[in-house]
Enzyme design. Structure first.
Site, PDB file in Angstrom:
ATOM      1  N   ASN A 188     -10.233   0.341  -0.181  1.00  0.00           N
ATOM      2  CA  ASN A 188      -8.768   0.293  -0.089  1.00  0.00           C
ATOM      3  C   ASN A 188      -8.215  -0.341  -1.365  1.00  0.00           C
ATOM      4  O   ASN A 188      -8.386  -1.536  -1.606  1.00  0.00           O
ATOM      5  CB  ASN A 188      -8.365  -0.532   1.139  1.00  0.00           C
ATOM      6  CG  ASN A 188      -6.854  -0.669   1.307  1.00  0.00           C
ATOM      7  OD1 ASN A 188      -6.071  -0.311   0.429  1.00  0.00           O
ATOM      8  ND2 ASN A 188      -6.448  -1.206   2.441  1.00  0.00           N
ATOM      9  N   HIS A 244      -2.970   7.126   2.784  1.00  0.00           N
ATOM     10  CA  HIS A 244      -3.465   5.870   2.236  1.00  0.00           C
ATOM     11  C   HIS A 244      -4.874   5.632   2.754  1.00  0.00           C
ATOM     12  O   HIS A 244      -5.126   5.697   3.962  1.00  0.00           O
ATOM     13  CB  HIS A 244      -2.531   4.730   2.644  1.00  0.00           C
ATOM     14  CG  HIS A 244      -3.081   3.370   2.386  1.00  0.00           C
ATOM     15  ND1 HIS A 244      -3.650   3.015   1.182  1.00  0.00           N
ATOM     16  CD2 HIS A 244      -3.159   2.259   3.183  1.00  0.00           C
ATOM     17  CE1 HIS A 244      -4.056   1.760   1.239  1.00  0.00           C
ATOM     18  NE2 HIS A 244      -3.773   1.282   2.431  1.00  0.00           N
ATOM     19  N   CYS A 289       0.801  -1.218   0.000  1.00  0.00           N
ATOM     20  CA  CYS A 289       0.000   0.000   0.000  1.00  0.00           C
ATOM     21  C   CYS A 289       0.838   1.275   0.000  1.00  0.00           C
ATOM     22  O   CYS A 289       0.326   2.352  -0.311  1.00  0.00           O
ATOM     23  CB  CYS A 289      -0.949   0.004   1.184  1.00  0.00           C
ATOM     24  SG  CYS A 289      -2.086  -1.407   1.202  1.00  0.00           S
TER      25      CYS A 289
END
Length: 332
Positions: free
Chosen positions: A288, A258, A111
């Site tokens: 996500n 993020h 990520c």
């Protein structure tokens, strides 16, 4: 010399999967998902690939920058969900968009991958080896998710975001007196805790080894441990990056984090003692998307006019590895 982001782009699958739809697959509810994550829906591939999404995002970034693909000198694709081990995604993207003169390779910091890609490109451009680069975070996480595991399948979405960065010979001084460009970079990893978020590849199998049972190849996550890591490490690395730049939290106009979990973002804002309004979120609509979250959010804000020349941004991400990082920049 200034290094600036001249173009942004994003690509999302057409297919939307709402929380209500997930109720048909696993024991969950819209209320349960929203309360724990803030997510309401996500985009899921019905044929889009990491490469096709990345290529579309790159084309849009180039169009905004007013550049032809033949001018691109470097392509970096950040992903943890490629369709092929060989060739790498970046080489496939190079072929699709026609960036015939660009060097190309992938990197995987999960990520935090886009940030690591941006920082890598910055180092290349600072050295003078290249004058521009395409950096794209692209993921099709839906193929790595066990759709019977509600602890993971409710979280993830598919998509890609890209930026075109280039060197500018002269300094760019914005109207507010700030000098455009990257002001500080911080990267880190805590490999000892890597097992709390993992996805296994195929094991060693060859003519000299007894056949082993294949792993399930799904994402496995200890959500509580990931949460504890994120809410502690992200504000700490942001503070460290700001100190490197000689800045404070009050000097930042926007924090682009993020997009993993709304509770994490709220906790980071609280620990930094920063106004939550400086932390834009789109996870409610896209979930996500791992390495794609930051560049997709960046493109949304850029195209909506919510980022102005002279704005000082912090980009910060964390992911499997465990990896983390923060980049401070002035938009030029």
């Amino acid at each position: 010399m200034t290094i600036k982001i001249s173009g942004t782009g994003r690509a999302l699958p057409e297919h939307k999967v709402t929380n209500q739809k997930l109720q048909e697959l696993v024991e969950t509810s819209d209320e349960w998902i929203r309360e724990r994550t803030g997510i309401g829906e996500r985009r899921i591939s019905t044929g889009d690939t990491v490469v096709s999404l990345a290529a579309e995002a790159c084309r849009k970034a180039l169009e905004m920058a007013g550049k032809a693909a033949s001018e691109v000198e470097l392509i970096l694709v950040a992903t943890c969900s490629p369709e092929y081990l060989l060739p790498c995604c970046a080489c496939q993207v190079q072929s699709i968009i026609g960036a015939v003169h660009g060097a190309a390779f992938d990197l995987n910091a999960a990520c935090a991958g886009f940030l690591f890609g941006l920082d890598t490109a910055y180092a290349y451009l600072q050295s003078g080896l290249y004058k521009n680069a395409l950096i794209v975070g692209s993921e099709v996480l839906s193929k790595l998710v066990d759709w019977k595991d509600r602890s993971t399948c409710v979280l993830f979405g598919d998509g890609a975001g890209a930026v075109f960065v280039e060197t500018v010979p002269e300094e760019l001084i914005c109207d507010n007196g700030r000098k455009a460009g990257i002001e500080a970079i911080l990267q880190g990893a805590d490999g000892a805790k890597g097992g709390i978020l993992s996805c296994q590849e195929r094991p060693v199998q060859n003519a000299f080894l007894t056949e082993q049972e294949m792993p399930d190849s799904y994402v496995h996550m200890n959500g509580q441990e990931v949460y504890k890591f994120a809410v502690k490490k992200v504000p700490a690395c942001i503070q460290a990056a700001l100190e490197k730049a000689g800045l404070t939290v009050e000097d930042i106009d926007l924090f682009l984090l993020h997009q993993a979990n709304e509770r994490i973002i709220r906790s980071v804002a609280k620990r930094l003692k920063a106004d939550l309004s400086k932390f834009p979120m789109n996870l409610q609509r896209v979930g996500n998307m791992s390495s794609a979250t930051i560049p997709v959010l960046l493109d949304e804000l850029n195209r909506d006019g919510r980022i102005q020349k002279g704005d000082r941004l912090v980009l910060s991400g964390f992911g499997a590895g465990l990896t983390y990082g923060a980049t401070v920049l002035v938009w030029g």
